[in-house]
Design an enzyme around this catalytic site. Structure first.
Site, PDB file in Angstrom:
ATOM      1  N   GLU A  93       0.792  -1.228   0.000  1.00 45.62           N
ATOM      2  CA  GLU A  93       0.000   0.000   0.000  1.00 45.62           C
ATOM      3  C   GLU A  93       0.831   1.288   0.000  1.00 45.62           C
ATOM      4  O   GLU A  93       0.866   2.040   0.984  1.00 45.62           O
ATOM      5  CB  GLU A  93      -0.956   0.024   1.191  1.00 45.62           C
ATOM      6  CG  GLU A  93      -1.917  -1.155   1.213  1.00 45.62           C
ATOM      7  CD  GLU A  93      -2.948  -1.056   2.332  1.00 45.62           C
ATOM      8  OE1 GLU A  93      -2.770  -0.248   3.244  1.00 45.62           O
ATOM      9  OE2 GLU A  93      -3.932  -1.798   2.282  1.00 45.62           O
ATOM     10  N   TYR A 137     -11.180  -2.458   0.787  1.00 49.81           N
ATOM     11  CA  TYR A 137     -11.992  -2.419   2.009  1.00 49.81           C
ATOM     12  C   TYR A 137     -13.379  -1.802   1.866  1.00 49.81           C
ATOM     13  O   TYR A 137     -14.309  -2.227   2.519  1.00 49.81           O
ATOM     14  CB  TYR A 137     -11.218  -1.705   3.129  1.00 49.81           C
ATOM     15  CG  TYR A 137     -10.110  -2.572   3.699  1.00 49.81           C
ATOM     16  CD1 TYR A 137     -10.389  -3.498   4.687  1.00 49.81           C
ATOM     17  CD2 TYR A 137      -8.807  -2.501   3.218  1.00 49.81           C
ATOM     18  CE1 TYR A 137      -9.401  -4.329   5.203  1.00 49.81           C
ATOM     19  CE2 TYR A 137      -7.813  -3.325   3.721  1.00 49.81           C
ATOM     20  CZ  TYR A 137      -8.114  -4.236   4.715  1.00 49.81           C
ATOM     21  OH  TYR A 137      -7.142  -5.069   5.203  1.00 49.81           O
TER      22      TYR A 137
HETATM   23  C1  PNW Z   1      -4.462  -1.803   5.534  1.00 50.26           C
HETATM   24  N1  PNW Z   1      -7.433   3.856   4.434  1.00 50.26           N
HETATM   25  O1  PNW Z   1      -4.375  -0.484   6.004  1.00 50.26           O
HETATM   26  C2  PNW Z   1      -3.171  -2.458   5.960  1.00 50.26           C
HETATM   27  O2  PNW Z   1      -2.488  -3.126   4.939  1.00 50.26           O
HETATM   28  C3  PNW Z   1      -3.290  -3.320   7.188  1.00 50.26           C
HETATM   29  O3  PNW Z   1      -2.055  -3.350   7.841  1.00 50.26           O
HETATM   30  C4  PNW Z   1      -4.416  -2.813   8.068  1.00 50.26           C
HETATM   31  O4  PNW Z   1      -4.475  -3.465   9.298  1.00 50.26           O
HETATM   32  C5  PNW Z   1      -5.705  -2.984   7.289  1.00 50.26           C
HETATM   33  O5  PNW Z   1      -5.649  -2.353   6.015  1.00 50.26           O
HETATM   34  C6  PNW Z   1      -6.938  -2.464   8.021  1.00 50.26           C
HETATM   35  O6  PNW Z   1      -6.847  -1.090   8.241  1.00 50.26           O
HETATM   36  C7  PNW Z   1      -5.189   0.544   5.588  1.00 50.26           C
HETATM   37  O7  PNW Z   1      -7.572   4.843   5.183  1.00 50.26           O
HETATM   38  C8  PNW Z   1      -5.260   1.647   6.413  1.00 50.26           C
HETATM   39  O8  PNW Z   1      -7.984   3.848   3.306  1.00 50.26           O
HETATM   40  C9  PNW Z   1      -6.010   2.753   6.039  1.00 50.26           C
HETATM   41  C10 PNW Z   1      -6.673   2.746   4.824  1.00 50.26           C
HETATM   42  C11 PNW Z   1      -6.605   1.623   4.003  1.00 50.26           C
HETATM   43  C12 PNW Z   1      -5.853   0.536   4.387  1.00 50.26           C
END
Ligand code: PNW
Length: 463
Positions: free
Chosen positions: A165, A296
């Site tokens: 990411e 997500y």
């Molecule tokens: C991902 N957003 O993080 C990471 O790869 C993981 O380590 C994390 O635990 C998981 O998603 C859940 O949060 C993100 O704000 C953090 O769009 C923030 C965002 C997206 C992914």
């Protein structure tokens, strides 16, 4: 029955800082997350990853748990400062030994290791000495670290992910400042993103030249993206949604699949967006053997040219003023504990958008999951809401496959509850519950459900 392809990779994912603990053991150097957690107010409840799930001391137990679930693949990350404590220079044999043992245990249990080289725990030394991802030398430092990992583990690891990411590293670490190293700026994210791409390109170049032929593995990058649905049918909103997707994932995927940043970013950002030299682009173009995607949620996008609404963009909007996009959600959508909306059709639309834009690459969803406020009662966690989430999103993945999207596999986030970055341990994404005092592992109902899905290669769907 929603049946998935026979060789579909069913996996579970974690990352080093979120589960390992042992933050200062066996020669490990500090990472920027170790330091970030020490700053008052940065992480909910003052939580840290010092102990986390204590995975560092519970390897056997955790691999046995994966075996019981029937996982075909396990995605984990390597902590750079465990391998090279000062970021550059001396290699720590005990760090190598830890991951070597994990890899051996996985293979003994027929679980395929999928290894991420960078899931955000940058050696703190590199933050001090070269300004982290802003520094000109960082991409070479990363490539050297990657080389050490290929050499040590590449005989057994056949699936490599360079960076997890880049968008989150750049935007949340250097734009909003809510993740380490906590910088707030409208310009720095584009420089950090540029160096992340260069680091990826250089690591892949080393793998391809020195190792790929003999080790016969593959290497790629994982980027994250939510879906952006036009708020209305107007041309302006359709273009806004497209622009929002370009500023999200095409920022990193276009250089890799097309050889440059998207036109919308170049024209809007001008000199604030660094440009690639011919040499750099030669390394970056076609540098991913598969398309890693973390997904997500979904938001509506509306054109906001000349009328940015105060507070309309939150969480995962990026630097909205550069995009002229207003984001919103439908109040009828159900939300997870992260306040992220549950919209499975957005997942299908995103997969089909990626397939069309990038000429149908093999896509692996390397993360998808949800946080809920789970409760342990009588030794059980009845997380029906999480099962419904996975059913919905897997139904979307299945529909995308029916429509010709080339899907290679799916990894749930996460194998276990863990340190959810700035949210600390409050937000629980696991299919395994971790009891606070004992750190005992208790599979939730969703874990038992997922084990059945893997065993059958699909599921009966009510949808
Ligand atoms: C991902 N957003 O993080 C990471 O790869 C993981 O380590 C994390 O635990 C998981 O998603 C859940 O949060 C993100 O704000 C953090 O769009 C923030 C965002 C997206 C992914």
């Amino acid at each position: 029955m929603k049946k998935f392809p026979k060789d579909f990779v069913w996996g579970g994912a974690t990352s080093s800082y979120q589960i390992e603990g042992a933050w200062n053991e066996d020669g490990k150097g500090p990472s920027i997350w170790d330091v970030f957690c020490m700053i008052p107010g940065k992480v909910a409840n003052g939580d840290t990853g010092n102990i986390a799930c204590d995975h560092y001391h519970r390897l056997e137990e955790d691999v046995a748990l994966m075996k019981k679930l029937g996982l075909k693949a396990y995605r984990f990350s390597i902590s750079w400062p465990r391998i090279i404590p000062a970021g550059r220079g001396k290699v720590n044999d005990k760090g190598l030994a830890f991951y070597s043992k994990l890899i051996d245990l996985l293979l003994e249990n027929d679980i395929e290791p999928w290894v991420t080289l960078y899931h955000w725990d940058l050696p703190a030394a590199l933050e001090f000495e070269m300004d982290g991802w802003l520094g000109e030398e960082i991409s070479d430092a990363f490539a050297k670290y990657a080389d050490v990992c290929f050499e040590a583990f590449g005989d057994r690891v056949k699936n490599w992910i360079t960076i997890n990411e880049a968008w989150v590293v750049a935007i949340l670490g250097y734009g909003h400042g809510v993740f380490a190293p906590g910088k707030k700026s409208n310009d720095l994210p584009y420089l950090a993103g540029h160096n992340l791409l260069k680091a990826h390109g250089k690591a892949v170049d080393i793998y391809r030249k020195k190792y790929q032929k003999s080790q016969k593995g593959r290497i790629g990058i994982t980027n994250n993206c939510d879906w952006r649905e036009p708020l209305t049918n107007s041309q302006a909103d359709k273009e806004a949604a497209e622009r929002a997707l370009e500023f999200f994932i095409a920022w990193f995927a276009d250089p890799i699949y097309k050889g440059d940043y998207p036109e919308s970013m170049k024209s809007r950002l001008g000199k604030r967006l660094p440009s690639f030299t011919n040499e750099e682009i030669a390394l970056i173009k076609d540098s991913s053997d598969f398309f890693g995607l973390n997904h997500y949620t979904t938001m509506y996008a509306a054109d906001s040219t000349g009328k940015i609404e105060e507070g309309s963009v939150y969480g995962n909007g990026g630097l909205s003023e550069d995009q002229d996009v207003n984001l919103s959600v439908d109040p009828n959508w159900k939300l997870t504990d992260m306040q992220w909306a549950i919209v499975p059709w957005g997942c299908q639309k995103l997969l089909e958008w990626l397939a069309a834009r990038y000429d149908n690459p093999e896509i692996y969803i390397t993360e998808n999951g949800c946080a809920f406020d789970d409760i342990l009662k009588d030794g059980k966690v009845e997380d029906a809401d999480r099962i419904a989430f996975f059913e919905g999103y897997l139904t979307a993945v299945h529909a995308a496959i029916q429509n010709g999207v080339n899907m290679g596999g799916y990894f749930i986030w996460s194998l276990m509850d863990n340190f959810e970055w700035a949210s600390g341990y409050d937000k629980k994404f696991g299919i395994t519950y971790i009891e606070k005092e004992t750190l005992n592992r208790i599979p939730k109902d969703s874990a038992l459900w997922y084990a059945e899905v893997i065993r059958k290669g699909g599921f009966e769907s009510k949808m």
